[in-house]
Write a protein that holds these residues in place. Structure first.
Motif, mmCIF file in Angstrom:
data_model
loop_
_atom_site.group_PDB
_atom_site.id
_atom_site.type_symbol
_atom_site.label_atom_id
_atom_site.label_comp_id
_atom_site.label_asym_id
_atom_site.label_seq_id
_atom_site.Cartn_x
_atom_site.Cartn_y
_atom_site.Cartn_z
ATOM 1 N N ASN A 267 0.742 -1.171 -0.413
ATOM 2 C CA ASN A 267 -0.334 0.445 -0.001
ATOM 3 C C ASN A 267 0.937 1.699 0.099
ATOM 4 O O ASN A 267 0.341 2.294 -0.443
ATOM 5 C CB ASN A 267 -0.604 -0.025 1.263
ATOM 6 N N ARG B 299 -1.348 3.569 3.430
ATOM 7 C CA ARG B 299 -1.334 4.584 2.125
ATOM 8 C C ARG B 299 -1.476 6.058 2.251
ATOM 9 O O ARG B 299 -0.566 6.628 1.260
ATOM 10 C CB ARG B 299 -3.057 4.572 2.215
ATOM 11 N N PHE C 213 -4.212 -0.725 6.206
ATOM 12 C CA PHE C 213 -3.744 -0.291 4.960
ATOM 13 C C PHE C 213 -3.807 1.159 4.599
ATOM 14 O O PHE C 213 -3.523 1.670 3.890
ATOM 15 C CB PHE C 213 -4.985 -1.025 4.239
#
Lengths: 342, 342
Positions: free
Chosen positions: B166, B200, B196
């Motif tokens: 990610n 990111r 996640f």
DNA sequence: GCGCCAATCCAAAGCGGTTTGAGTAATGGA
DNA sequence: TCCATTACTCAAACCGCTTTGGATTGGCGC
């Protein structure tokens, strides 16, 4: 690793029989003993082994769901996740396990018999019935308790199902558009081999017929319900010599596609062109607010999952409770996507 | 209803032992006998009872998946259906059953221990790990074979996981936008309590930092990934005194929302404003074609499901095969939604 | 002709629970 | 005081399969 009944019994100086009865609430065990057993079970983190239990009782305490694996299919779709979530809630509450089988398309029929023959489940839920679906007859023959999410025309005897009133729903929605003066109404449907899609089409045609309108094949489409499908349908239909002034969509996803196609052409929903869609109330595609984005026929698929699970459980626990059926009505919610025909 | 081993053996004039061995391919049984047994089993439609079998062998031949039930959660999302479908394929091939438990949020941790203690499963897959997730430590302590779909920072020891990269993925995507001259890049993220999403964000910030750009809190949002969330984010951010020229979206659904918000304002993707999104390759939201609609970091969640299942199965069948990890790289596909900054 | 070994097959003991059919101790009535 | 109940508890069988530890048979070398 985990404690067994026998060990627990030994540690208490009792027989397995007594411990079993104490924990399962049989009346013939002394209240004091029961308490003692329960405490000990708690402390030892005792959980009866599911497999041993169901071997002994003959009940699997599990419900099977079979889903076909091919990507080309309607059914590996968002609907599925929410339905499962709803059903799963009920299973958990009732002490049932949900077992899911993902199988290749042609193994699907075999999977049901297999699950039952192996004694893995007490009943099954049939997903995505097609208009002509052999599974219902097959399961009836096998004597398996089962419940269909949707319906099929291929049954030769009554069976249990839970469905929404697709036909009336789409008939009413079409009438709604007709009342607004629309005469060119497109149907952007799911695959019509699927029973739900066939019924929606029937409702749509019914409303048109009542209004004395001949259906136009150019305005009727069927395909797996993806966003690009909706987009393409909008683009192509609006380029017809006599384009539609309104669309009926079979799902929010398709409706999003339609919307994109129309807005690409500078058309505004509710003013230049109308859309009515079916809305399954998926959690990540909410169609809410004071004025929802889409006018829609609405029905919660998650709630359907809950009800289906409850129905199947009564079928399982009360054999002979006969075919159970439930037809859920949808509600027509008014949103910003509809307006009078121009 | 279904035949048992004993009955089958009796009908053949053999002992259960021999029949069992014949069917399970043990060498010490006469070839002719084996044939005879197999034929008879076939004819009688014999399927060994799963529960009896696993009771005897001590292996459940099943993998557990636990999903929290609350609607407020990220995890009852489309991702889940496709991941399950992928994993299910592998289980079917390998003779494993998938058992799914839908539980209330706070029962989630308990559910894992329960599944194992009851001997219902041989291993579990952990869905939707949060940055600070107690489940990993819990499962490690229980000694349960498990695999995490994603990662967490809360582990105090190595564990098995399968994740996509990610951070690098979003870093690269951000750089891509920077290269196009964008300086005001918004991040429309999922809930950053989810691992996640946190990664990111880290990738996004990293790229900005490398370019010497200070992150602007007004351009960073986190929430459950629904379509309306994307829509609102676009509307509101574009009204800032210094609006973004590009957006990073955490899912196709959010990207659709952004797109709708922007097009409502008459802005055209790739020309007036850019979007890069993450694309999990969900079957009903394809982002394909010669020029896909969205520029995207792409990775098939269905394939992730397959791989995760395979990994967990080796963990289960080969104890001590140590923590297994796999980091899948995403690909950056160029679509129509990006262009140079204006 | 005898002992040994490989090839086959089987009886019986679990696996971890439930359930049937008794057994034992305490209680109450005659 | 004795017997019939009532209240508890337990031993053992069973659910359907696997697996251990023989038992039986026939072929082979010597």
């Amino acid at each position: 690793m985990s404690v067994t009944l026998k060990q627990l019994a030994a540690s208490l100086g009792l027989s397995p029989t007594t411990v079993s009865r104490a924990l399962n609430g049989f009346p013939e065990v002394n209240a004091a003993t029961r308490e003692r057993v329960k405490k000990a079970a708690e402390r030892a983190n005792y959980h009866p082994n599911t497999r041993a239990k169901s071997l002994a009782t003959g009940r699997a305490q599990a419900i099977g769901h079979v889903i076909p694996a091919s990507t080309s299919h309607e059914i590996v779709n968002p609907i599925f996740a929410d339905f499962i979530a709803g059903a799963g809630e009920i299973y958990s509450q009732s002490g049932y396990e949900m077992i899911l089988r993902v199988v290749a398309d042609d193994d699907e029929e075999h999977a049901y018999g297999d699950l039952m023959a192996r004694g893995a489940v007490d009943g099954v839920i049939v997903h995505g019935p097609r208009t002509d679906d052999r599974r219902v007859a097959l399961l009836a023959e096998l004597g398996v308790p089962f419940l269909v999410h949707g319906r099929t025309s291929a049954a030769n005897a009554p069976y249990s199902w839970l469905d929404i009133n697709n036909q009336r729903s789409f008939r009413r929605a079409t009438q709604f558009l007709l009342d607004f003066g629309h005469r060119r109404i497109a149907l952007v449907n799911g695959l019509e081999a699927m029973d739900f899609a066939a019924r929606r089409r029937a409702g749509y045609l019914e409303a048109l017929a009542e209004a004395g309108i001949l259906p136009d094949p150019h305005l009727m489409r069927q395909a797996p319900m993806t966003e690009p499908y909706g987009h393409r349908a909008a683009q192509e239909m609006m380029q017809l010599p006599d384009p539609p002034t309104a669309f009926m969509a079979s799902s929010m996803i398709v409706a999003y596609g339609l919307r994109r196609g129309l807005s690409d052409m500078g058309l505004k929903l509710g003013r230049d062109v109308s859309i009515v869609t079916h809305d399954d109330e998926l959690s990540y595609l909410p169609n809410e607010g004071d004025v929802p984005m889409f006018t829609a026929t609405r029905s919660s698929v998650r709630e359907a999952g809950r009800r289906a699970a409850r129905m199947l459980l009564t079928l399982v626990t009360q054999p002979g409770s006969g075919p159970l059926t439930e037809l859920m009505e949808t509600s027509l919610v008014l949103g910003a996507s509809t307006g009078p025909a121009r």
